[in-house]
Design a protein around this motif. Structure first.
Motif, PDB file in Angstrom:
ATOM      1  N   THR A 270     -27.176   7.747  24.255  1.00  0.00           N
ATOM      2  CA  THR A 270     -26.292   7.127  25.360  1.00  0.00           C
ATOM      3  C   THR A 270     -27.043   6.663  26.324  1.00  0.00           C
ATOM      4  N   ILE A 299     -16.145   1.462  26.420  1.00  0.00           N
ATOM      5  CA  ILE A 299     -17.135   2.711  25.844  1.00  0.00           C
ATOM      6  C   ILE A 299     -16.828   3.977  26.854  1.00  0.00           C
ATOM      7  N   LEU A 330     -19.492  11.439  14.489  1.00  0.00           N
ATOM      8  CA  LEU A 330     -18.900  10.090  15.137  1.00  0.00           C
ATOM      9  C   LEU A 330     -19.955   9.273  15.639  1.00  0.00           C
ATOM     10  N   THR A 331     -20.982   9.927  16.391  1.00  0.00           N
ATOM     11  CA  THR A 331     -22.236   8.955  16.922  1.00  0.00           C
ATOM     12  C   THR A 331     -22.688   8.267  15.810  1.00  0.00           C
ATOM     13  N   ALA A 334     -20.607   5.399  14.426  1.00  0.00           N
ATOM     14  CA  ALA A 334     -20.697   4.280  15.412  1.00  0.00           C
ATOM     15  C   ALA A 334     -21.954   3.405  15.573  1.00  0.00           C
ATOM     16  N   GLY A 337     -21.898   1.147  12.683  1.00  0.00           N
ATOM     17  CA  GLY A 337     -21.404   0.153  12.537  1.00  0.00           C
ATOM     18  C   GLY A 337     -21.800  -0.902  13.289  1.00  0.00           C
ATOM     19  N   LEU A 338     -22.364  -0.425  14.371  1.00  0.00           N
ATOM     20  CA  LEU A 338     -23.143  -1.495  15.389  1.00  0.00           C
ATOM     21  C   LEU A 338     -23.931  -2.367  14.583  1.00  0.00           C
ATOM     22  N   VAL A 353     -15.546  -0.101  17.559  1.00  0.00           N
ATOM     23  CA  VAL A 353     -16.687   0.870  17.404  1.00  0.00           C
ATOM     24  C   VAL A 353     -17.165   1.493  18.718  1.00  0.00           C
ATOM     25  N   LEU A 354     -17.159   0.601  19.736  1.00  0.00           N
ATOM     26  CA  LEU A 354     -17.931   0.984  21.121  1.00  0.00           C
ATOM     27  C   LEU A 354     -17.136   2.171  21.562  1.00  0.00           C
ATOM     28  N   VAL A 356     -15.250   4.337  19.996  1.00  0.00           N
ATOM     29  CA  VAL A 356     -15.689   5.690  19.074  1.00  0.00           C
ATOM     30  C   VAL A 356     -16.829   6.080  19.666  1.00  0.00           C
ATOM     31  N   HIS A 357     -17.848   5.252  19.873  1.00  0.00           N
ATOM     32  CA  HIS A 357     -19.049   5.623  20.447  1.00  0.00           C
ATOM     33  C   HIS A 357     -19.003   6.467  21.494  1.00  0.00           C
TER      34      HIS A 357
END
Length: 489
Positions: A270, A299, A330-331, A334, A337-338, A353-354, A356-357
């Motif tokens: 994070t 985000i 989930l992190t 995400a 995905g990025l 995606v952001l 979910v992050h």
């Protein structure tokens, strides 16, 4: 409740100082031509925070939180003014480190005050409000940083926190009661010093590829030896100290030790990624600083929902392990995905995606601190809080050094015709480039950042494993930490 409002302002001010730098950092780097030290503007602040957090936490246990908060806020304000007056990349990094010495005390002491006031289940609800401050700072900070750096210059971003900090300081002096715990003040200077040496050594080792040119140099080997020696001496000192900075007895709890891992990874994926997500949005995807700031609202919107949901779940059920497991999964999804997001891909997919992050980060935000506080007696709440915030901020600082090394190594292999040094470009200069050159620059940054996101996804998997091995406990309602009863399920 007025006191709680002042505490929340303290947390917001300290958090804003880190968030507001993100979108302005590419402009700062371009101004000082210091891409090779990109990560250090953030990691110097976080490293200083991590170094002093256990010390502030322990001193707060011994003499009370009020004096500690006043001192920390004063240091923070001086550091903010010094950042605005920086004349080089080196002086800015030094000023950020000094600012972090105050910021660390603000965060750990503010969370300590919350723990002093509220019981564990009730604390979860109120600390979810503190998580909203991270949301607010992360929403306002990058957007304000982009606007201010584009209109008033990057120095203005460090002046914004001065009035907020002065209001918070006046509120603490006037409203927070002075409470002395009634214990003899015996500061563990030796433990604090050796722990600081070990922490700084770890961050320098992570950045040794850039500092020394290789991880296999004699300087890097020497750092490993210094870290090992510092940790051995620290353990010996803590065993004998009457008031150790971090009591070794805390590590007898399996949950406490595992929560340290979870907290470190939470910081790495994070806070540690913050500046690099801003770099990704601006230099790989071509968004202007102000537009990149809007993505941070996405985000932090997800983080707000996740933090509030986590607070409600813990308050209602007394359980936190399921939140950490779900957050890690989930992190990882995400971040993967990025890593796989194509340049020029659909904006709505990037936003999802952001989002979910952010949501995953919110789920994992407060549970490590609350879980650790529940494992200890009231007399060690500051030490436990300091240890968790040390792990979180230390993990972020260490990760930033690793991420910076990965990105710098990737950019070193990128060559764009017509661009002398790709890592010296400012996001404001991208629109002026020839379209073909701009596309090549964006592709180069995307290829350099992709391995970094995959590395962060791997860290999320490590957090998932640690969370799985946590002992499942339920917070007893209306029971103080010193009277707690942990009930296995």
């Amino acid at each position: 409740m007025l006191v709680l409002g002042i505490i929340m302002l303290c947390i917001f001010t300290a958090m804003l100082s880190n968030q507001i730098v993100a979108t302005a950092l590419p402009s700062i780097v371009s101004s000082f031509d210091g891409m090779e030290r990109f990560g250090w503007v953030g990691s110097a602040y976080l490293l200083a925070q991590a170094t002093v957090m256990p010390i502030y936490g322990k001193i707060g246990d011994l003499i009370g939180r009020k004096a500690v908060l006043i001192f920390a806020l004063s240091i923070f304000l001086l550091g903010s003014a010094s950042c605005a007056l920086a004349w080089s990349m080196e002086s800015l990094i030094a000023a950020r480190a000094f600012q972090g010495l105050g910021g660390g005390g603000i965060i750990v002491s503010a969370f300590g005050v919350t723990a002093d006031i509220f019981q564990p289940r009730e604390r979860a609800r109120y600390q979810s409000y503190n998580s909203l401050l991270l949301v607010a700072s992360a929403s306002i900070g990058p957007t304000a940083g982009g606007v201010l750096s584009a209109t008033l210059g990057w120095r203005s971003i460090f002046l914004v926190t001065l009035p907020l900090g002065l209001i918070a300081l006046a509120g603490i002096v006037a409203l927070l009661p002075r409470a002395r715990p009634g214990r003899a003040v015996q500061i563990d200077y030796g433990g604090a010093l050796t722990l600081a040496v070990a922490i700084i050594g770890l961050v320098l080792v992570a950045d040794s590829h850039q500092i020394f040119g290789s991880f296999a140099t004699w300087q890097s080997v020497g750092l490993f030896a210094l870290i090992a020696a510092a940790l051995v001496v620290w353990v010996r000192i803590e065993r004998r100290a009457q008031e150790p900075v971090i009591p070794l007895s805390l590590f007898r709890s399996r949950n406490f030790s595992l929560l340290l891992i979870v907290a470190a990874v939470s910081g790495a994926v994070t806070i540690g990624l913050l500046n690099f997500v801003a770099l990704y949005l601006q230099m790989a995807l071509g968004f202007a600083p102000t537009i990149a700031g809007l993505f941070f609202i996405v985000i932090t919107g997800g983080l707000a929902v996740g933090a509030l949901a986590a607070g409600r779940v813990i308050s209602a059920t007394g359980l936190y392990k399921p939140l950490l497991v779900a957050g890690a999964i989930l992190t990882g999804v995400a971040l993967a995905g990025l890593a796989g997001f194509p340049v020029g891909g659909p904006v709505w997919v990037l936003g999802a995606v952001l989002l979910v992050h952010g949501f995953a980060s919110g789920l994992s935000q407060q549970a490590p601190i609350i879980g650790a506080q529940y494992e200890v007696s009231r007399g060690h709440i500051g030490a436990a809080t300091g240890a968790m915030t040390l792990a979180r901020i230390g993990g972020a600082s260490l990760a930033m050094s690793v991420y910076s090394a990965i990105v710098s190594s990737g950019l070193a292999t990128v060559s764009v015709p017509g661009v002398a040094a790709i890592d010296g470009l400012s996001p404001l200069a991208l629109p002026d480039l020839d379209p073909a050159v701009r596309d090549a620059v964006e592709a180069g940054f995307a290829s350099a950042l992709r391995p970094m996101f995959l590395t962060a996804a791997g860290l999320a998997f490590a957090s998932f494993i640690a969370a799985l091995f946590l002992r499942r406990v339920r917070f007893e309602p209306d029971r103080a930490p010193s009277e707690r009863q942990i009930r296995p399920e």
